[in-house]
Design an enzyme around this catalytic site. Structure first.
Site, PDB file in Angstrom:
ATOM      1  N   ASP A  39      27.086 -10.976  -3.976  1.00  0.00           N
ATOM      2  CA  ASP A  39      26.111 -11.011  -5.064  1.00  0.00           C
ATOM      3  C   ASP A  39      26.207 -12.333  -5.823  1.00  0.00           C
ATOM      4  OD1 ASP A  39      25.503  -8.531  -4.253  1.00  0.00           O
ATOM      5  OD2 ASP A  39      26.091  -7.491  -6.111  1.00  0.00           O
ATOM      6  N   ALA A  40      27.448 -12.788  -6.005  1.00  0.00           N
ATOM      7  CA  ALA A  40      27.640 -14.019  -6.782  1.00  0.00           C
ATOM      8  C   ALA A  40      27.002 -15.214  -6.064  1.00  0.00           C
ATOM      9  CB  ALA A  40      29.124 -14.261  -7.000  1.00  0.00           C
ATOM     10  N   GLU A  41      27.170 -15.268  -4.740  1.00  0.00           N
ATOM     11  CA  GLU A  41      26.558 -16.386  -3.990  1.00  0.00           C
ATOM     12  C   GLU A  41      25.036 -16.321  -4.086  1.00  0.00           C
ATOM     13  OE1 GLU A  41      28.697 -17.354   0.017  1.00  0.00           O
ATOM     14  OE2 GLU A  41      29.349 -15.369  -0.651  1.00  0.00           O
ATOM     15  N   ASP A  43      23.260 -14.921  -6.495  1.00  0.00           N
ATOM     16  CA  ASP A  43      22.849 -15.292  -7.846  1.00  0.00           C
ATOM     17  C   ASP A  43      22.873 -16.804  -8.031  1.00  0.00           C
ATOM     18  OD1 ASP A  43      22.447 -12.705  -8.436  1.00  0.00           O
ATOM     19  OD2 ASP A  43      24.341 -12.414  -9.521  1.00  0.00           O
ATOM     20  N   SER A  87      -8.929   8.199   4.565  1.00  0.00           N
ATOM     21  CA  SER A  87      -8.014   9.311   4.423  1.00  0.00           C
ATOM     22  C   SER A  87      -7.787   9.864   5.834  1.00  0.00           C
ATOM     23  CB  SER A  87      -8.749  10.253   3.505  1.00  0.00           C
ATOM     24  OG  SER A  87      -8.089  11.367   3.255  1.00  0.00           O
ATOM     25  N   GLU A 119       4.471   9.033  13.441  1.00  0.00           N
ATOM     26  CA  GLU A 119       5.294   8.496  12.358  1.00  0.00           C
ATOM     27  C   GLU A 119       5.439   9.529  11.261  1.00  0.00           C
ATOM     28  OE1 GLU A 119       4.908   4.257  10.705  1.00  0.00           O
ATOM     29  OE2 GLU A 119       2.910   4.927  11.241  1.00  0.00           O
ATOM     30  N   LYS A 121       4.937  11.054   7.698  1.00  0.00           N
ATOM     31  CA  LYS A 121       3.901  10.823   6.679  1.00  0.00           C
ATOM     32  C   LYS A 121       4.612  10.724   5.332  1.00  0.00           C
ATOM     33  CE  LYS A 121      -0.630  12.416   5.193  1.00  0.00           C
ATOM     34  NZ  LYS A 121      -0.426  12.336   3.760  1.00  0.00           N
ATOM     35  N   ASP A 123       5.364  10.406   1.554  1.00  0.00           N
ATOM     36  CA  ASP A 123       4.649  10.894   0.380  1.00  0.00           C
ATOM     37  C   ASP A 123       4.781   9.870  -0.741  1.00  0.00           C
ATOM     38  OD1 ASP A 123       3.130  12.584  -1.060  1.00  0.00           O
ATOM     39  OD2 ASP A 123       4.700  14.035  -1.484  1.00  0.00           O
ATOM     40  N   GLU A 180       2.718   2.281   2.632  1.00  0.00           N
ATOM     41  CA  GLU A 180       2.994   3.240   1.571  1.00  0.00           C
ATOM     42  C   GLU A 180       4.133   2.721   0.701  1.00  0.00           C
ATOM     43  OE1 GLU A 180       0.876   5.687   1.967  1.00  0.00           O
ATOM     44  OE2 GLU A 180       1.628   7.404   0.848  1.00  0.00           O
ATOM     45  N   TYR A 232       2.228   0.648   7.757  1.00  0.00           N
ATOM     46  CA  TYR A 232       1.804   1.466   8.884  1.00  0.00           C
ATOM     47  C   TYR A 232       0.533   0.994   9.586  1.00  0.00           C
ATOM     48  CZ  TYR A 232      -0.663   3.736   4.996  1.00  0.00           C
ATOM     49  OH  TYR A 232      -1.403   3.981   3.889  1.00  0.00           O
ATOM     50  N   LYS A 321       0.575  18.515   8.947  1.00  0.00           N
ATOM     51  CA  LYS A 321       1.211  18.880   7.678  1.00  0.00           C
ATOM     52  C   LYS A 321       2.299  19.925   7.917  1.00  0.00           C
ATOM     53  CE  LYS A 321      -0.716  17.888   4.014  1.00  0.00           C
ATOM     54  NZ  LYS A 321      -0.546  16.816   3.032  1.00  0.00           N
ATOM     55  N   CYS A 416      15.396  34.727 -31.438  1.00  0.00           N
ATOM     56  CA  CYS A 416      15.504  34.885 -32.892  1.00  0.00           C
ATOM     57  C   CYS A 416      15.599  36.337 -33.340  1.00  0.00           C
ATOM     58  CB  CYS A 416      14.330  34.200 -33.587  1.00  0.00           C
ATOM     59  SG  CYS A 416      12.762  35.058 -33.382  1.00  0.00           S
ATOM     60  N   CYS A 430       6.529  36.396 -29.160  1.00  0.00           N
ATOM     61  CA  CYS A 430       7.296  36.435 -30.406  1.00  0.00           C
ATOM     62  C   CYS A 430       6.450  35.691 -31.429  1.00  0.00           C
ATOM     63  CB  CYS A 430       8.646  35.727 -30.213  1.00  0.00           C
ATOM     64  SG  CYS A 430       9.415  35.204 -31.753  1.00  0.00           S
ATOM     65  N   CYS A 436      11.489  30.740 -35.299  1.00  0.00           N
ATOM     66  CA  CYS A 436      12.233  31.022 -34.073  1.00  0.00           C
ATOM     67  C   CYS A 436      12.807  29.698 -33.555  1.00  0.00           C
ATOM     68  CB  CYS A 436      11.284  31.635 -33.041  1.00  0.00           C
ATOM     69  SG  CYS A 436      12.026  31.812 -31.423  1.00  0.00           S
TER      70      CYS A 436
HETATM   71  S1  IVH Z   1      -1.949   5.772   8.756  1.00  0.00           S
HETATM   72  C1  IVH Z   1      -6.753   5.864   8.159  1.00  0.00           C
HETATM   73  N1  IVH Z   1       0.548   6.297   8.556  1.00  0.00           N
HETATM   74  O1  IVH Z   1      -1.498   9.211   4.257  1.00  0.00           O
HETATM   75  C2  IVH Z   1      -5.533   5.996   7.421  1.00  0.00           C
HETATM   76  N2  IVH Z   1      -0.840   6.862   6.715  1.00  0.00           N
HETATM   77  O2  IVH Z   1      -3.860  11.060   4.267  1.00  0.00           O
HETATM   78  C3  IVH Z   1      -4.419   5.537   8.297  1.00  0.00           C
HETATM   79  N3  IVH Z   1       0.361   7.857   4.829  1.00  0.00           N
HETATM   80  O3  IVH Z   1      -3.811   7.194   2.629  1.00  0.00           O
HETATM   81  C4  IVH Z   1      -3.206   5.828   7.613  1.00  0.00           C
HETATM   82  N4  IVH Z   1       2.362   7.786   5.717  1.00  0.00           N
HETATM   83  O4  IVH Z   1      -1.412   6.583   2.312  1.00  0.00           O
HETATM   84  C5  IVH Z   1      -0.633   6.364   7.945  1.00  0.00           C
HETATM   85  N5  IVH Z   1       2.811   6.686   8.531  1.00  0.00           N
HETATM   86  C6  IVH Z   1       1.639   6.748   7.914  1.00  0.00           C
HETATM   87  C7  IVH Z   1       1.494   7.265   6.614  1.00  0.00           C
HETATM   88  C8  IVH Z   1       0.229   7.317   6.047  1.00  0.00           C
HETATM   89  C9  IVH Z   1       1.659   8.133   4.647  1.00  0.00           C
HETATM   90  C10 IVH Z   1      -0.696   8.156   3.839  1.00  0.00           C
HETATM   91  C11 IVH Z   1      -1.637   7.016   3.617  1.00  0.00           C
HETATM   92  C12 IVH Z   1      -3.024   7.577   3.715  1.00  0.00           C
HETATM   93  C13 IVH Z   1      -2.763   9.033   3.668  1.00  0.00           C
HETATM   94  C14 IVH Z   1      -3.820   9.713   4.499  1.00  0.00           C
END
Ligand code: IVH
Length: 678
Positions: A39-41, A43, A87, A119, A121, A123, A180, A232, A321, A416, A430, A436
């Site tokens: 860390d020192a190097e 910084d 989406s 991949e 997903k 959150d 993300e 992604y 999901k 109370c 109450c 209370c």
């Molecule tokens: S691919 C056309 N890969 O999920 C959208 N999305 O419900 C292609 N998300 O808005 C997105 N992990 O924010 C992709 N490995 C992943 C993801 C991912 C999370 C989110 C992303 C998107 C939402 C879609």
């Protein structure tokens, strides 16, 4: 970015080289967890760079010295996404995934067993990064998918995001990277430990915290949080040829110094995708970030293009999901809690159980009717369900306990001792109000909370002591506390006492909406309070408002109007308001707003299905505060239907009438866009 300055060439070279070395070490440390220097190097390199930049006027926005954040911006600038940020459609079971595969095969006119890139997903919050000539030029939120907000100042503080892409051949290129942003579980636990210690309160979940962090006007607030990013996909790319598969694209992103998810896999056909999803579910708890499923994307870009997209989502990808998780747990006891407004709620104390990513040891039972419906007794074993960041729910009794005890509403308030009275058929209350201690404590907590007077540093533990010692009998007493008073309490040094006193003083300067929220009137949350403030402009006209005139406020129906009217009819409440104003609490006067000035004036919304990230009431209040009407049934005149999970006939009707339909994610983006985000 090239350096324009009169600095000698040798200095410019050194600055360039320092920036490269610092960025390299930054990545080794933050993203790859493989530090090569102490860390020192590290910084020392940064200090040298800072000194040279300031001495020779070589500061540049893409320099690693800028990662600490800078002074607040006056507001956000809108960014238009050249390629919309879409989406994803969702699959909840094997059949839906197989249907997706069948569609892909049909549309692409291909053989079975196409390759998919799977991949986790993540959150978090979707963002877009724009690199021009290899230098980070702009970061933007997804917004409603077409228009987002410019958050470049915050993006620069995130160590996972290179300020310049690694490699040489970027001259003349423009590359948009999407991914993300999130807070890891460990990072979240650490900032919550800090927040608990410093403020006595915590953030609710990593996703909301990350979403709040990237929308700060003051990037120094963003810089304080250990945000991370996983990339992604690519958006608009100019000036370079891309590989034909997602998998190769990920390798490219890795080479450029961007983070991609190492838990990705190439799967042939729905069968392999399903087994990937099964394994991912098993691995879920061991990952350092929250996920809510998997994303399954066709690997070949030429086929992606052939399939194309709808206005909402690409046809070549789907989100798998995870099901809500369920576990069984023993009910050790059922206790009764007194809420801020006196409602008495049964709460099941459970043998701790890890479900949906958290350890659950309490679950609300809502009311006595719920207990009757479940047939629940203390000592029974129950099924606890938790999905995403939704509160845990007891869904059924799975085994009756040997010495099970019926749950009985106590005759006296557990806090109370005042008599408990029935309020309608299922609720109990109450009525002792601020006599209370439980209600008094919560009234103070609510008063000080973020959405109300926002007194930083006034945490739950201290409030307990303040109320317990009778130093604070009502919220106006807070403004009479001295530094000496505060310093006398547990875990309060001189310094923190002085800081808290300053925060209390600062909170006097507020808004009418916050003040009304802080009063804690039944059914008046921040959205209703804001609507009242907008409508009346100041408190005097509100104090004298009739039940009828209160109902002219967009957010207020008869029941709420009665609560507000009742509150302002009580002399003790009026005395409290006067006392607060006397201590110096004030707000700027507003112009009463005409309802049709609001962004959603004249539009009717219908809410259906279950929303995971907010209650229906909150969603309704937000819409109303933006001027919309919220109706109970769908007609041709409905403007928009917000469909949560398991939406049924209303959604079907909305489709039939071809109305605008927003799923939860699109709805959140929509609120954000119209200024109604939480
Ligand atoms: S691919 C056309 N890969 O999920 C959208 N999305 O419900 C292609 N998300 O808005 C997105 N992990 O924010 C992709 N490995 C992943 C993801 C991912 C999370 C989110 C992303 C998107 C939402 C879609």
């Amino acid at each position: 970015m090239s350096i324009h300055s009169d600095a000698p060439a040798v200095i410019r070279q050194e600055v360039e080289s320092l920036r490269r070395r610092i960025e390299h070490h930054n990545r080794q440390y933050h993203s790859l967890d493989r530090p090569e220097v102490s860390d020192a190097e590290f910084d020392a390199l940064l200090v040298r760079l800072e000194a040279l930049e300031s001495r020779y006027g070589l500061q540049s926005p893409d320099s690693p010295t800028q990662r600490v954040g800078s002074a607040p911006l006056p507001g956000f600038v809108t960014v238009r996404h050249e390629l919309p940020m879409l989406s994803l459609d969702k699959a909840f079971d094997e059949e839906e995934l197989r249907q997706f595969e069948a569609r892909v095969i049909r549309w692409s006119e291909s053989e079975d067993d196409l390759e998919y890139c799977c991949e986790p997903k993540v959150d978090g919050v979707a963002v877009s990064l724009l690199y021009r000539d290899g230098a980070l030029e702009r970061g933007a939120t997804r917004g409603d998918g077409l228009n987002g907000e410019d958050i470049t100042h915050n993006i620069r503080t995130i160590h996972d995001i290179p300020l310049r892409l690694a490699g040489e051949r970027f001259a003349g290129t423009s590359i948009e990277v999407r991914g993300e942003i999130f807070l890891g579980k460990q990072g979240f636990a650490a900032i919550n430990a800090r927040a608990r210690e410093a403020e006595g309160r915590t953030y609710i979940n990593p996703r909301n915290t990350a979403a709040g962090a990237i929308r700060q006007l003051d990037s120094r607030n963003t810089a304080r949080l250990p945000l991370q990013m996983l990339c992604y996909s690519l958006g608009q790319v100019e000036g370079m040829t891309l590989p034909n598969t997602l998998f190769e694209t990920f390798d490219l992103l890795d080479q450029w110094g961007l983070n991609t998810n190492a838990d990705r896999a190439l799967c042939a056909g729905a069968g392999q995708c399903l087994s990937y999803c099964g394994k991912l579910l098993q691995k879920r708890e061991s990952l350092d970030y929250e996920i809510d499923g998997a994303v399954i994307k066709l690997n070949r870009r030429d086929l992606q293009q052939k399939l194309g997209q709808t206005t909402r989502s690409p046809r070549w990808a789907i989100a798998w999901k995870f099901p809500a998780e369920e576990k069984s747990a023993k009910v050790l006891a059922v206790d009764f809690q007194v809420g801020r407004t006196g409602t008495i709620t049964p709460v099941a104390r459970l043998e701790p159980v890890f479900v949906g990513g958290v350890t659950v040891s309490n679950a609300t039972l809502h009311n006595m009717e719920e207990i009757r419906k479940l047939g629940l007794c203390a000592g029974d074993t129950v099924i606890v369900r938790r999905a995403g960041d939704v509160i845990p729910k007891i869904v059924q009794v799975s085994e009756e306990g040997a010495g099970r005890e019926a749950v009985v509403m106590p005759g006296e308030c557990p806090a109370c001792g005042s008599p408990v009275e029935a309020d309608g058929e299922v609720h109990f209350r109450c009525h002792a109000g601020l006599f209370c201690p439980a209600q008094r404590r919560q009234a103070v907590e609510h008063f000080a909370s973020r959405q109300a007077m926002d007194i930083e540093g006034l945490g739950v533990k201290l409030i307990e002591q303040l109320v317990g010692s009778e130093k604070v009998r009502n919220v106006a007493d807070l403004y009479r506390l001295t530094v000496e008073d505060l310093a006398g309490f547990e875990r309060m040094g001189e310094k923190s006492a002085a800081k808290l006193a300053a925060a209390i003083e600062q909170s006097k300067q507020t808004t009418l909406g916050r003040f009304l929220t802080a009063l804690g009137i039944r059914e008046v949350g921040d959205a209703t309070a804001a609507a009242l403030a907008d409508h009346f402009g100041d408190i005097e006209p509100l104090l004298g408002a009739s039940i009828e005139s209160l109902q002219e406020v967009p957010d207020v129906g008869e029941v709420v109007a009665r609560h507000i009217h009742g509150f302002f009819s009580r002399s003790d409440n009026l005395a409290l308001i006067a006392a607060l104003r006397e201590t110096g609490v004030h707000w700027p006067l507003g112009q009463p707003k005409e309802p049709d000035e609001k962004p959603l004036a004249g539009q009717t919304f219908v809410l259906t299905g279950t929303l995971a990230r907010m209650t229906r009431n909150d969603a309704k209040a937000k819409l109303i505060s933006l001027g919309a009407k919220v109706a109970g049934s769908v007609s041709k005149r409905t403007h928009c239907v917000v469909a949560g999970e398991n939406a049924g006939s209303k959604l079907a009707r909305a489709r039939e009438f071809e109305l605008r339909i927003l799923d939860e994610e699109a709805f959140l983006a929509f609120l954000e866009e119209h200024g109604g985000a939480a």
